[in-house]
Design a protein around this motif. Structure first.
Motif, short mmCIF file in Angstrom:
data_model
loop_
_atom_site.label_atom_id
_atom_site.label_comp_id
_atom_site.label_asym_id
_atom_site.label_seq_id
_atom_site.Cartn_x
_atom_site.Cartn_y
_atom_site.Cartn_z
N SER A 33 17.98 -46.63 66.77
CA SER A 33 16.71 -47.21 66.80
C SER A 33 15.80 -46.26 66.16
O SER A 33 16.10 -45.09 65.76
CB SER A 33 16.12 -47.18 68.20
OG SER A 33 16.04 -45.87 68.73
N VAL A 34 14.72 -46.78 65.67
CA VAL A 34 13.54 -45.88 64.78
C VAL A 34 12.47 -46.39 65.32
O VAL A 34 11.99 -47.55 65.72
CB VAL A 34 13.88 -46.26 63.17
CG1 VAL A 34 13.24 -47.77 63.02
CG2 VAL A 34 12.85 -45.20 62.36
N THR A 35 11.27 -45.23 65.35
CA THR A 35 9.89 -45.48 65.76
C THR A 35 9.02 -45.33 64.61
O THR A 35 8.97 -44.75 63.69
CB THR A 35 9.55 -44.23 66.75
OG1 THR A 35 10.47 -44.07 67.79
CG2 THR A 35 8.13 -44.29 67.10
N ILE A 36 8.52 -46.39 64.63
CA ILE A 36 7.31 -46.70 63.61
C ILE A 36 5.96 -46.67 64.05
O ILE A 36 5.50 -47.17 64.98
CB ILE A 36 7.53 -48.01 62.99
CG1 ILE A 36 9.06 -47.99 62.58
CG2 ILE A 36 6.44 -48.34 61.86
CD1 ILE A 36 9.32 -49.45 61.94
N GLU A 37 5.23 -45.69 63.54
CA GLU A 37 3.78 -45.57 63.98
C GLU A 37 2.82 -46.10 62.88
O GLU A 37 2.93 -45.76 61.85
CB GLU A 37 3.59 -43.86 64.33
CG GLU A 37 4.22 -43.37 65.27
CD GLU A 37 4.20 -41.81 65.49
OE1 GLU A 37 3.69 -41.36 64.46
OE2 GLU A 37 4.74 -41.45 66.39
N VAL A 38 1.74 -46.96 63.62
CA VAL A 38 0.88 -47.80 62.66
C VAL A 38 -0.49 -47.34 62.86
O VAL A 38 -1.16 -47.29 64.19
CB VAL A 38 1.08 -49.07 62.96
CG1 VAL A 38 0.31 -49.83 61.78
CG2 VAL A 38 2.63 -49.57 62.40
N GLY A 39 -1.21 -47.18 61.86
CA GLY A 39 -2.88 -47.08 62.08
C GLY A 39 -3.37 -45.76 61.89
O GLY A 39 -4.54 -45.44 61.97
N ASN A 40 -2.40 -44.63 61.68
CA ASN A 40 -2.89 -43.23 61.38
C ASN A 40 -1.95 -42.52 60.46
O ASN A 40 -0.93 -42.31 60.80
CB ASN A 40 -2.87 -42.52 62.89
CG ASN A 40 -3.75 -41.15 62.66
OD1 ASN A 40 -4.30 -41.00 61.48
ND2 ASN A 40 -3.68 -40.30 63.43
#
Length: 401
Positions: free
Chosen positions: A65-72
């Motif tokens: 799995s991979v974590t994707i951070e959106v908005g910053n």
């Protein structure tokens, strides 16, 4: 934010097995995609997880799995050094300036990012130091800057009344730390006060209540404030100079760290960078590459053939005017300094005469700008030839400004 993902690096040790792929995103819940690649579009800020499951013909599977951070957006940090970017000279000041930019917060240069929110440090590592001690020093310095309590402060209205070092409507964080840091019960007591509000401890101005915070969150804020009461010995201003000491040839490490403010559902991002400055005197045995040389007792390099060389990679030659070599030799010859390869452009040359002890020879350097791979190539110039038994020995070189 559009993200393209690929499973091309997946493999099975059983060569005959064929893999099938299934993708799942926390954004879409139970909806799954199949195939070797997948594309996801994230329209809202937040933290998402995309998982990939590879399954073989025998229904054996593995998941990643991979974590994707959106908005910053992730901030960028760098440090600019005036003049030469590779070396320092004892008792000559080094002028530097930290640079931090962030899509949401702005920049250090424009003033929208406060210098107090940027951690700049300088550490010295001598040639015999344990890297663990340097890592611990950096960890202590940056503990406050990556503390979870700081993120909670940035999400709240604390900055309206409190500043790290100066009094505002309320006392500075450093004053609070100085008063309460030694009190074992202070963390929970102050956490409760943050939540409930109150006055009297620092005058008549009332502190606003923060009922939205949990007790453990308010406690993290207090823990962060207490870190500001600890001295950071290696911290320096975001812009200025420092004076290298007359040292034994170690490395100065300039570090810049910044943690940005969280944005709605997107958590904080941080950036850090390090710039090493090494002594202008380089021991020959510390070279990055070599050919047909012998390293003797980890003290000096013995050139054993005409055309043998050592190499120092990515050396900034900007503002350098000369080089001194400490050489002892059994034969006549010369050491050429060339760029990019053993046969590259010639920028300096030192004639070598027979000598039982090291002799110092200083020669000019062809003006050169930027970082280069520097080769020191030995060449025979007389009837005697270098060999394993007849050598030219290089102890160190030192660049001059």
């Amino acid at each position: 934010l559009t993200v393209n993902l690929s499973a091309r690096k997946s493999f099975d040790y059983d060569k005959e097995d064929k893999l099938t792929y299934q993708w799942k995103s926390s954004q879409t819940g139970s909806v799954k995609k199949t195939g070797l690649s997948a594309q996801y579009v994230f329209a809202k800020p937040g933290t998402y997880t995309v998982s990939l499951t590879a399954t073989d013909l025998h229904r054996q599977c593995a998941t990643s799995s991979v974590t994707i951070e959106v908005g910053n957006a992730k901030p960028k940090a760098s440090v600019q050094i005036a003049g030469n970017q590779s070396f320092y000279w004892p008792r000559k000041t080094v002028k530097y300036q930290a640079q931090v930019t962030d899509r949401e917060d702005g920049s250090l240069a424009s003033g929208t990012i406060s210098p107090t929110d940027v951690l700049v440090t300088v550490d010295y590592l001598d040639m015999g130091s344990d890297l663990t001690f340097l890592a611990q020093s950096q960890q202590n310095a940056q503990r406050a800057y990556f503390h979870p309590g700081l993120e909670l402060i940035n999400k709240s209205d604390c900055r309206a009344c409190h500043h790290p070092q100066t009094a505002s409507v309320g006392p500075s964080y450093e004053k609070i730390a100085a008063r309460y840091q030694s009190d074992e019960k202070a963390i929970q007591t102050l956490a409760t006060k943050i939540i409930n509000g109150g006055n009297g401890a620092w005058g008549e101005v009332a502190m606003s209540a923060h009922p939205q915070l949990k007790q453990e969150e308010a406690a993290e804020i207090v823990k962060y404030i207490f870190t500001l009461g600890e001295e950071v010995k290696n911290r320096i201003p975001v812009k200025g100079t420092f004076m290298p000491k007359d040292t034994s040839g170690g490395v100065y490490l300039l570090g810049v760290r910044y943690r940005d403010k969280p944005q709605k559902a997107a958590k904080s991002q941080h950036a850090q960078t390090y710039v090493p400055l090494r002594s202008a005197r380089l021991k020959a045995v510390t070279c990055d590459d070599y050919s047909e040389v012998a390293k003797f007792n980890n003290a000096l390099v013995k050139f054993t053939a005409s055309g043998s060389y050592i190499c120092f990679r990515s050396i900034d030659l900007t503002s350098l005017t000369g080089v001194t070599c400490a050489v002892a030799s059994q034969i006549r010859g010369k050491i050429e300094m060339r760029l990019r390869s053993p046969s590259g452009p010639l920028v300096s040359s030192v004639l070598v005469e027979p000598s039982k002890t090291s002799r110092l020879s200083t020669v000019p350097l062809v003006p050169t700008v930027g970082k280069q791979d520097v080769y020191l190539v030995y060449k025979d110039t007389a009837a005697d030839k270098a060999s394993m038994w007849v050598t030219c020995d290089l102890d160190w070189i030192e660049f001059k400004q």
